[in-house]
Design a protein around this motif. Structure first.
Motif, PDB file in Angstrom:
ATOM      1  N   GLY B  11       0.824  -1.206   0.000  1.00  0.00           N
ATOM      2  CA  GLY B  11       0.000   0.000   0.000  1.00  0.00           C
ATOM      3  C   GLY B  11       0.855   1.251   0.000  1.00  0.00           C
ATOM      4  N   MET B  12       1.931   1.243   0.841  1.00  0.00           N
ATOM      5  CA  MET B  12       2.825   2.393   0.897  1.00  0.00           C
ATOM      6  C   MET B  12       3.502   2.614  -0.452  1.00  0.00           C
ATOM      7  SD  MET B  12       4.440   1.637   4.622  1.00  0.00           S
ATOM      8  CE  MET B  12       5.674   2.895   4.744  1.00  0.00           C
ATOM      9  N   LEU B  13       3.869   1.510  -1.092  1.00  0.00           N
ATOM     10  CA  LEU B  13       4.508   1.589  -2.402  1.00  0.00           C
ATOM     11  C   LEU B  13       3.595   2.282  -3.403  1.00  0.00           C
ATOM     12  CD1 LEU B  13       7.249   0.482  -3.097  1.00  0.00           C
ATOM     13  CD2 LEU B  13       6.188  -1.556  -3.960  1.00  0.00           C
ATOM     14  N   ALA B  14       2.299   1.924  -3.364  1.00  0.00           N
ATOM     15  CA  ALA B  14       1.334   2.523  -4.290  1.00  0.00           C
ATOM     16  C   ALA B  14       1.233   4.022  -4.037  1.00  0.00           C
ATOM     17  CB  ALA B  14      -0.027   1.859  -4.118  1.00  0.00           C
ATOM     18  N   ILE B  15       1.255   4.433  -2.739  1.00  0.00           N
ATOM     19  CA  ILE B  15       1.155   5.860  -2.416  1.00  0.00           C
ATOM     20  C   ILE B  15       2.376   6.606  -2.966  1.00  0.00           C
ATOM     21  CG2 ILE B  15       1.134   7.521  -0.519  1.00  0.00           C
ATOM     22  CD1 ILE B  15      -0.381   5.334   1.092  1.00  0.00           C
ATOM     23  N   VAL B  16       3.573   6.021  -2.771  1.00  0.00           N
ATOM     24  CA  VAL B  16       4.793   6.677  -3.262  1.00  0.00           C
ATOM     25  C   VAL B  16       4.717   6.843  -4.775  1.00  0.00           C
ATOM     26  CG1 VAL B  16       7.281   6.415  -3.538  1.00  0.00           C
ATOM     27  CG2 VAL B  16       6.231   5.881  -1.356  1.00  0.00           C
ATOM     28  N   ALA B  17       4.277   5.782  -5.481  1.00  0.00           N
ATOM     29  CA  ALA B  17       4.207   5.852  -6.945  1.00  0.00           C
ATOM     30  C   ALA B  17       3.242   6.942  -7.387  1.00  0.00           C
ATOM     31  CB  ALA B  17       3.779   4.508  -7.508  1.00  0.00           C
ATOM     32  N   LEU B  18       2.104   7.076  -6.679  1.00  0.00           N
ATOM     33  CA  LEU B  18       1.125   8.113  -7.022  1.00  0.00           C
ATOM     34  C   LEU B  18       1.723   9.499  -6.844  1.00  0.00           C
ATOM     35  CD1 LEU B  18      -2.434   7.294  -5.670  1.00  0.00           C
ATOM     36  CD2 LEU B  18      -1.735   7.863  -7.981  1.00  0.00           C
ATOM     37  N   ARG B  19       2.472   9.664  -5.766  1.00  0.00           N
ATOM     38  CA  ARG B  19       3.079  10.967  -5.463  1.00  0.00           C
ATOM     39  C   ARG B  19       4.074  11.359  -6.559  1.00  0.00           C
ATOM     40  NH1 ARG B  19       2.041  15.021  -4.650  1.00  0.00           N
ATOM     41  NH2 ARG B  19       2.984  16.562  -3.312  1.00  0.00           N
ATOM     42  N   VAL B  20       4.831  10.358  -7.044  1.00  0.00           N
ATOM     43  CA  VAL B  20       5.830  10.633  -8.085  1.00  0.00           C
ATOM     44  C   VAL B  20       5.149  11.230  -9.317  1.00  0.00           C
ATOM     45  CG1 VAL B  20       7.438   9.561  -9.705  1.00  0.00           C
ATOM     46  CG2 VAL B  20       7.502   8.924  -7.306  1.00  0.00           C
ATOM     47  N   ILE B  21       3.935  10.750  -9.626  1.00  0.00           N
ATOM     48  CA  ILE B  21       3.252  11.232 -10.831  1.00  0.00           C
ATOM     49  C   ILE B  21       3.004  12.729 -10.757  1.00  0.00           C
ATOM     50  CG2 ILE B  21       1.097  11.086 -12.141  1.00  0.00           C
ATOM     51  CD1 ILE B  21       0.898   8.197 -11.401  1.00  0.00           C
ATOM     52  N   PHE B  22       2.609  13.223  -9.551  1.00  0.00           N
ATOM     53  CA  PHE B  22       2.146  14.609  -9.482  1.00  0.00           C
ATOM     54  C   PHE B  22       3.242  15.600  -9.123  1.00  0.00           C
ATOM     55  CE2 PHE B  22      -1.698  12.055  -8.749  1.00  0.00           C
ATOM     56  CZ  PHE B  22      -2.401  12.509  -9.842  1.00  0.00           C
ATOM     57  N   LEU B  23       4.382  15.135  -8.599  1.00  0.00           N
ATOM     58  CA  LEU B  23       5.429  16.081  -8.189  1.00  0.00           C
ATOM     59  C   LEU B  23       6.133  16.675  -9.400  1.00  0.00           C
ATOM     60  CD1 LEU B  23       7.245  14.626  -5.102  1.00  0.00           C
ATOM     61  CD2 LEU B  23       6.170  16.838  -5.314  1.00  0.00           C
ATOM     62  N   LYS B  24       6.436  17.974  -9.314  1.00  0.00           N
ATOM     63  CA  LYS B  24       7.161  18.638 -10.405  1.00  0.00           C
ATOM     64  C   LYS B  24       8.629  18.829 -10.040  1.00  0.00           C
ATOM     65  CE  LYS B  24       3.939  19.419 -13.460  1.00  0.00           C
ATOM     66  NZ  LYS B  24       4.022  18.714 -14.726  1.00  0.00           N
TER      67      LYS B  24
END
Lengths: 118, 325
Positions: B11-24
């Protein structure tokens, strides 16, 4: 509940794969594309390791009193794949450094525009 | 309990991956990628793949992150905003994802001992390899002996990558005037680094030669040894590091490792066996396997060490040049 537990690993892996895939096709910055590619790659590794897992098994190193081991074959393939992965990633990063030198930018749309000028 | 850890970490891995998408901010993206690698290493431990976890922690979180930061130093930290349409990629991803999820429903359930993957070659490796090869770590037996030919190919790929990077960026030259650079004003860091570096190299040697009995082996040991020199270069500066191990020596070492590996194969060929058939290296097959595995792991370790370090040198040299200009 047991249905979810049976497939949870695979579903998260698919989610991670798609997150990596999305970054690769939608990101404009080449470094970010490489990060996306690596996320995709690691999720594939996790897929293979999940398939090799045996419940209540142990790491495949012989020890007294242990009878169930997880499947060692995926571990071997993924171990070498990780090192080969970083080797190819570094080639990609080196290419990005050269692109920056040639075009002055690593944003995909910007160097496409410059390509038209040449 | 293991199942619960699995659920939480994934679950934590999925959250990190999602965050990577939106960070500039790309610096934050690279740091998150380091965290992602560490989290996946933990998951690999939880899934019994200790050797893989070791490699992922050393390579993914260590070397990859360093190389990406090196690239960022040359290309800039911010991702520029763009008004590309994001709808088409999203649709493609959702459709592909849905197809894959539908596909997983036909897969055998996670972790069952009677899954097809555990029926064919795995039982042979688990039951026979301790007797045939004489090593407790089955991963090392399969890697170095049963699939030795595969591993030779992978070592050559790593070697080829070094050639690729060096021809793209050009390797650093060993400078005669060793300019003092690096973190000159950080006395505490310099002292601590000097104490840590020998211990790291000792650990690398332990991982190299203990890989037959526990998790580890040439791939991990090479990366850890390279990390020790990278730490030296970061704290004391690239010119001094190239004095400790010069780029020319690294080029020779990278080729030497592959030569040791392939040479072991040729030696067994001349002693009357097949290529990489270590049984003929000694009068007793198990002793022969031991000699063969130690030799080829040494070759892998040397090549991986030399390649990782030369790639780091190449990136660091680029940054130094830009800094001087």
């Amino acid at each position: 509940m047991s249905f979810i537990i049976d497939y949870y690993n695979y579903w998260i892996v698919v989610f991670l794969m798609m997150a990596g895939f999305y970054i690769v096709i939608s990101a404009n910055n080449l470094v970010k594309k490489i990060v996306g590619l690596n996320i995709f790659q690691t999720s594939v590794f996790m897929m293979y390791i999940s398939i090799g897992k045996v419940s209540d098994g142990s790491a495949p190193i012989v020890a007294d009193g242990i009878t169930t081991y997880s499947n060692p074959l995926p571990h071997v393939l993924i171990l070498t794949a990780i090192v080969v992965g970083v080797a190819t990633t570094s080639v990609g990063l080196a290419l990005i450094v050269r692109i920056k030198k040639a075009y002055g930018t690593v944003e995909e749309n910007e160097f496409k525009d410059k390509e038209d000028l040449i | 309990m293991a199942l619960f850890i699995d659920l939480v970490l994934l679950g934590m891995l999925a959250i990190v991956a999602l965050r990577v998408i939106f960070l500039k901010d790309l610096f934050a993206v690279v740091m998150l990628f380091g965290i992602y690698s560490f989290l996946s290493a933990l998951i690999f431990v939880n899934l019994d793949a200790v050797d893989v976890a070791f490699t992922e922690a050393a390579v993914g979180a260590g070397i990859s992150t360093v190389l990406m930061l090196g690239t960022l130093a040359l290309t800039g930290r911010e991702e520029k905003k763009n008004n590309h349409k994001k709808l088409l990629p999203l649709i493609v991803v959702i459709v592909t994802g849905a197809a894959l999820i539908y596909g997983t429903l036909d897969m055998p359930p996670f972790g069952h001992a009677d899954n097809p993957a555990h029926q064919h070659v795995a039982p042979r490796y688990i039951e026979e390899s301790p007797k045939e090869i004489g090593l407790p770590n089955m991963v090392t037996s399969v890697l170095a002996s049963y699939r030795g030919f595969d591993t030779l190919g992978e070592t050559v790929v790593v070697f080829a990558a070094a050639i690729g990077v060096l021809s793209l960026l050009g390797g650093p030259r060993r400078r005669k005037d060793s300019v003092e650079s690096g973190l000159t004003s950080h006395l505490v860091l310099r002292v601590v680094a000097k104490m840590l570096i020998p211990l790291t190299i000792l650990f690398a040697l332990y991982v190299q030669f203990h890989g037959d009995y526990g998790p580890g082996g040439g791939f991990q040991a090479g990366v850890i040894a390279a990390a020790a020199i990278i730490l030296y270069a970061l704290v004391f500066g690239l010119p001094l590091a190239t004095h400790v191990i010069s780029p020319v020596v690294l080029k020779i070492l990278a080729a030497l490792g592959v030569l040791i590996y392939a040479g072991t194969g040729v030696a067994s060929l001349f002693l009357g066996g097949n290529f990489l058939d270590y049984n003929v290296l000694a009068s007793d097959p198990i002793a022969g396997q031991h000699i063969g595995i130690i030799l080829i792991e040494l070759g892998v370790g040397i090549t991986v060490f030399a390649v990782m370090l030369s790639i780091f040198y190449a990136f660091a040299e680029q940054s130094e040049r830009t800094n001087i200009q």
